[in-house]
Design an enzyme around this catalytic site. Structure first.
Site, PDB file in Angstrom:
ATOM      1  N   SER A 380       0.800  -1.215   0.000  1.00  0.00           N
ATOM      2  CA  SER A 380       0.000   0.000   0.000  1.00  0.00           C
ATOM      3  C   SER A 380       0.839   1.276   0.000  1.00  0.00           C
ATOM      4  O   SER A 380       0.770   2.073  -0.946  1.00  0.00           O
ATOM      5  CB  SER A 380      -0.971  -0.012   1.179  1.00  0.00           C
ATOM      6  OG  SER A 380      -0.265  -0.147   2.403  1.00  0.00           O
ATOM      7  N   VAL A 499       1.610   6.659   9.180  1.00  0.00           N
ATOM      8  CA  VAL A 499       0.668   5.545   9.292  1.00  0.00           C
ATOM      9  C   VAL A 499       1.362   4.196   9.116  1.00  0.00           C
ATOM     10  O   VAL A 499       2.482   4.111   8.631  1.00  0.00           O
ATOM     11  CB  VAL A 499      -0.481   5.682   8.270  1.00  0.00           C
ATOM     12  CG1 VAL A 499      -1.248   6.961   8.511  1.00  0.00           C
ATOM     13  CG2 VAL A 499       0.046   5.659   6.836  1.00  0.00           C
ATOM     14  N   GLU A 500       0.645   3.135   9.511  1.00  0.00           N
ATOM     15  CA  GLU A 500       1.158   1.761   9.491  1.00  0.00           C
ATOM     16  C   GLU A 500       2.503   1.653  10.225  1.00  0.00           C
ATOM     17  O   GLU A 500       3.435   0.995   9.786  1.00  0.00           O
ATOM     18  CB  GLU A 500       1.280   1.241   8.055  1.00  0.00           C
ATOM     19  CG  GLU A 500      -0.070   0.978   7.406  1.00  0.00           C
ATOM     20  CD  GLU A 500       0.046   0.227   6.089  1.00  0.00           C
ATOM     21  OE1 GLU A 500       1.111  -0.351   5.813  1.00  0.00           O
ATOM     22  OE2 GLU A 500      -0.929   0.220   5.344  1.00  0.00           O
ATOM     23  N   GLY A 501       2.576   2.351  11.347  1.00  0.00           N
ATOM     24  CA  GLY A 501       3.815   2.388  12.122  1.00  0.00           C
ATOM     25  C   GLY A 501       4.600   3.629  11.739  1.00  0.00           C
ATOM     26  O   GLY A 501       5.122   3.719  10.632  1.00  0.00           O
TER      27      GLY A 501
END
Length: 830
Positions: A380, A499-501
């Site tokens: 993504s 985002v996502e870490g």
């Protein structure tokens, strides 16, 4: 005597270099003693004493039960004292996914043939057609300005098309009505949409990455799959996944949202379930979601799950209309208008049948999330950020070619070429990582460390690319409007960083924290066997670890003495890139050695040394980036035109690795270790790309050619009939023909027959008319110049607005479109 003693050093060095077994060491020492006796260097007494030492050492090291009892047992006790115990959540995180090329790099002796033999990512004919037709059309229906200034969402027509054509179910198998696309196809679609509209890219990528569909495919019951997957594939259901908690971020292990196992009434019957309270935020697609994946911490104070059950992080799938579920108002992340918002619930009863995978998966949510996160991170954010980088590089490369100052293209100035080269070089590297990560997933791998590297470094390089682009275009990028191709990307690039870490956490904890344990050939086994008190397995791992350490020390010393000249390049690889393979192998050996020495001296405190682990992680990351660049060059047929890009990206990766190495030595908590590493790493530093290479790279993106085409492959095709923002790209298409006419007229200009073409593009048509009148060009050429002047002037101009910035007009357009073509979406927020 001196020769005999001195002969021992190369023997020891060679045995360590090849990581020889204990019996081979004993045989070598016995032969050395025998040689000394035969040469008369030592007497029988000394020889017998030395032989006794070798015999005892052999007995102690080769007889494993004895070795385990005398050496390994106390070592295991000491190891247990310095190494922290892994909690179940930490263990699940470490064991999530698998290791792949990252393990080769971490082991100090990468097998390049293994990497080069990995199949290049390819699209099937069906996937290619979808990318060329459906994805291109969805991009036509979407653009950042309309999304942000008019709709504050993806336009309704784009939403309807995305749902109708299966964009929300690309990863769902065909048996459930999905497209069944590969990871690479998924990546290509998100990348293309990101070169056009961030709202389109995010709206498509979220349902296809970490979310209900992914979790159902891997862990759902048959009934859950049969019900939800066809509905998700058709867009009847819009999913979101609620993980992030205000007090735990995206760290599921620390979630404070709690569900208590209890009995309750559901659909008229008493059943086992949870009474859950939660607060979630930053949940993409939440405002329009019809089904919510929710992660919470399950507790079972009354033992209703049965004896021996260990509740913990659990994932459930809840319909939006479920009693007690409250979808909050929208978040507004940096003017990115993809749907995002909070979700709340207080004492909501959720029946056990809504647990993803059923009751058997209660407490398995942490592992589920960790195993699926690799795919989301690998696709993504790398894909969307490569897409934004391609937008910036493609449009800015065109802009600097057609924009003139001081009667020359601004891209010809060295001060401009420097950021242009960074933009193109970073894009080549980032896209190489994206391709390699997707290829790994399509080979059945789930490399969690590789995906973390891809997420962190691709988003960071995208930030550099977009910032440099803004510097180059200046005011054109600052003034908002439908003609600005860059501003929204500039505004939104920090979103990917968080985002996502968040990237700080990803760099200092995830990349090296997982890499040091999971990729190392012995550390995870040592930790497991220490916790399990498995002496036999610990013994084997311990002495493997010792041999591994001394092997890398010997290799590093040998490479330092020879400057790496003895390191072989892989057979069959491009010879002009051999020095990069050698440099990568040497850095790989140093990384393995530095890791082992750091773990030995810092011990369990290493995971709290974020600066140290960050630099070790940087070394691993740059080696992966370099590997990706070398692999891509082979995959694309060793195109000679791409060599400036390859050299720039490779040299930049090595320069960054060198910088991390220097910082590691300067700041290592053990000065003894730092000194030793400095000796065996002597001469390893590399300089970055020079100005000549930068000029060559900058030139590639300012002219049409196969190198530029490959660099920007997979981008949306700008067309004036779709969006006037395409003026820059279309003018760039005409530019070579206009340049050819100018070159042909140069003798006439020098002779004074006609003046130089004016820098002011509004005067260019009159100049062309004069040239036609003098018979220097024909009518078709004048028309070509006029068309170029019109488009290039449009590309240079910036937008202006009425006093209210067109707000009233935008609201009127939205209202009119809503009345003309109402779009019904289940659960859509007002």
């Amino acid at each position: 005597m001196l020769i005999w003693i001195g002969a021992l050093a190369p023997v020891v060095f060679l045995l360590a270099f090849v990581q020889a077994r204990a019996l081979v060491w004993s045989a070598a020492f016995a032969a050395w003693i025998a040689a000394g006796l035969a040469l008369g260097v030592v007497g029988q007494g000394v020889a017998l004493a030395l032989a006794a030492v070798v015999a005892v050492s052999t007995l102690l090291l080769a007889v494993r039960p004895l070795r385990a009892a005398i050496l390994s047992a106390p070592a295991m006790k000491a190891f247990g004292a310095i190494m922290p115990r892994m909690s179940p959540t930490e263990q699940a995180a470490v064991e999530a996914g698998n290791v792949w090329w990252d393990a080769e790099l971490f082991a100090g002796r990468p097998d390049w043939k293994k990497l080069l033999a990995t199949p290049a990512p390819r699209l099937s004919p069906e996937e290619q057609r979808f990318l060329d037709v459906e994805t291109e059309h969805l991009a036509d229906l979407s653009n950042d300005w309309e999304s942000t200034a008019v709709w504050q969402d993806l336009p309704p027509a784009a939403w309807a098309y995305a749902r109708d054509k299966g964009f929300l179910g690309m990863i769902i198998p065909k048996q459930y009505g999905g497209l069944g696309f590969s990871a690479y196809a998924h990546s290509q679609v998100v990348q293309k949409l990101s070169t056009r509209c961030s709202a389109a890219a995010v709206s498509v990528m979220v349902p296809n990455s970490l979310g209900p569909a992914e979790l159902l495919l891997h862990y759902g019951t048959d009934a859950q799959k049969d019900h939800y997957l066809p509905r998700l594939a058709r867009g009847v259901e819009i999913p979101c996944f609620a993980l992030t908690n205000p007090y735990a971020g995206s760290d599921a292990a620390s979630i404070t949202d709690t569900g208590v196992v209890c009995r309750g009434t559901w659909q008229g019957r008493e059943t086992l379930g949870f009474r859950i309270s939660w607060r979630k935020r930053y949940i993409t697609l939440a405002p329009i979601a019809t089904v919510i994946g929710l992660a919470f911490r399950a507790v079972d104070p009354d033992g209703l799950l049965g004896q021996g059950a260990e509740p913990g992080i659990t994932c459930v799938l809840i319909p939006r209309e479920h009693p007690g579920v409250e979808i909050g108002r929208r978040h507004w992340p940096l003017n990115a208008v993809f749907q995002n918002g909070p979700i709340r619930g207080d004492d909501v009863f959720v029946p056990m049948e809504m647990v993803i995978g059923g009751q058997a998966q209660v407490g398995a949510g942490w592992r589920m999330l960790m195993e699926c996160l690799a795919a989301g991170r690998a696709i993504s954010l790398p894909s969307s950020n490569v897409g934004m980088s391609k937008l910036a590089v493609g449009m800015v490369g065109a802009y600097v070619a057609i924009r003139r100052q001081f009667n020359m293209p601004i891209g010809a100035f060295e001060g401009v070429q420097e950021p242009l080269a960074r933009m193109a070089g970073h894009l080549y590297a980032a896209d190489s990582v994206r391709r390699l990560a997707a290829a790994a997933l399509d080979q059945g791998e789930k490399p969690s460390v590789v995906s973390a590297i891809a997420k962190y470094h691709v988003t960071e390089r995208a930030r550099i690319v977009v910032n440099d682009a803004m510097d180059v275009v200046g005011g054109k990028g600052v003034c908002m409007g439908p003609g600005n191709f860059l501003a929204r990307a500039y505004q939104q690039i920090p979103i990917a960083i968080t985002v996502e870490g968040a990237n700080i956490m990803t760099r200092t904890l995830i990349i090296y924290g997982q890499g040091a344990i999971r990729c190392h050939p012995y550390v995870l086994t040592l930790m497991r066997t220490t916790q399990g008190r498995e002496l036999k397995a610990f013994d084997a791992a311990l002495f493997g670890y010792v041999g591994f350490l001394f092997r890398n020390l010997a290799r590093a010393a040998a490479f330092a003495l020879t400057g790496g000249a003895l390191i072989p390049a892989p057979a069959g690889a491009a010879p002009q890139l051999a020095r990069y393979y050698r440099a990568a192998t040497r850095f790989s050996t140093l990384l393995a050695l530095a890791s082992d020495l750091s773990m030995a001296t810092v011990g369990g405190a290493l995971k709290r040394k974020g600066a140290l682990t960050g630099r070790l992680g940087d070394l691993l990351s740059q080696l992966l980036i370099l590997s990706s660049v070398l692999k891509r060059f082979e995959d694309e047929g060793r195109a000679a035109e791409d060599l400036p890009l390859v050299h720039w990206a490779a040299q930049d990766a090595l320069a960054r690795a060198s910088e991390a190495w220097r910082a590691l030595l300067a700041n290592h908590p053990s000065r003894v270790v730092a000194g030793l590493l400095g000796l065996v790493g002597a001469g390893v530093g590399r300089a970055g790309p020079d100005d000549r290479l930068a000029a060559a790279v900058a030139g590639l993106i300012q002219r049409h050619g196969p190198a530029r085409d490959r660099l920007l492959a997979g981008s949306w095709t700008p067309r004036i009939e779709v969006d006037p923002i395409a003026a820059t790209a279309v003018a760039f298409d005409l530019h070579p023909q206009v340049e050819a006419i100018e070159r042909r007229l140069k003798p006439a200009i020098v002779a004074g027959t006609i003046p130089r073409a004016p820098q002011n593009l509004t005067l260019l048509d009159a100049w062309a008319a004069d040239a036609e009148g003098l018979g220097l060009i024909d009518a078709a050429e004048r028309a070509l110049i006029a068309r170029f002047a019109e488009l290039a002037d449009q590309a240079i101009q910036v937008d202006d607005f009425p006093q209210d910035f067109g707000l009233a007009e935008g609201l009127a357009r939205r209202e009119e479109a809503s009345k003309a073509k109402p779009v019904a979406r289940k659960g859509r927020a007002a």
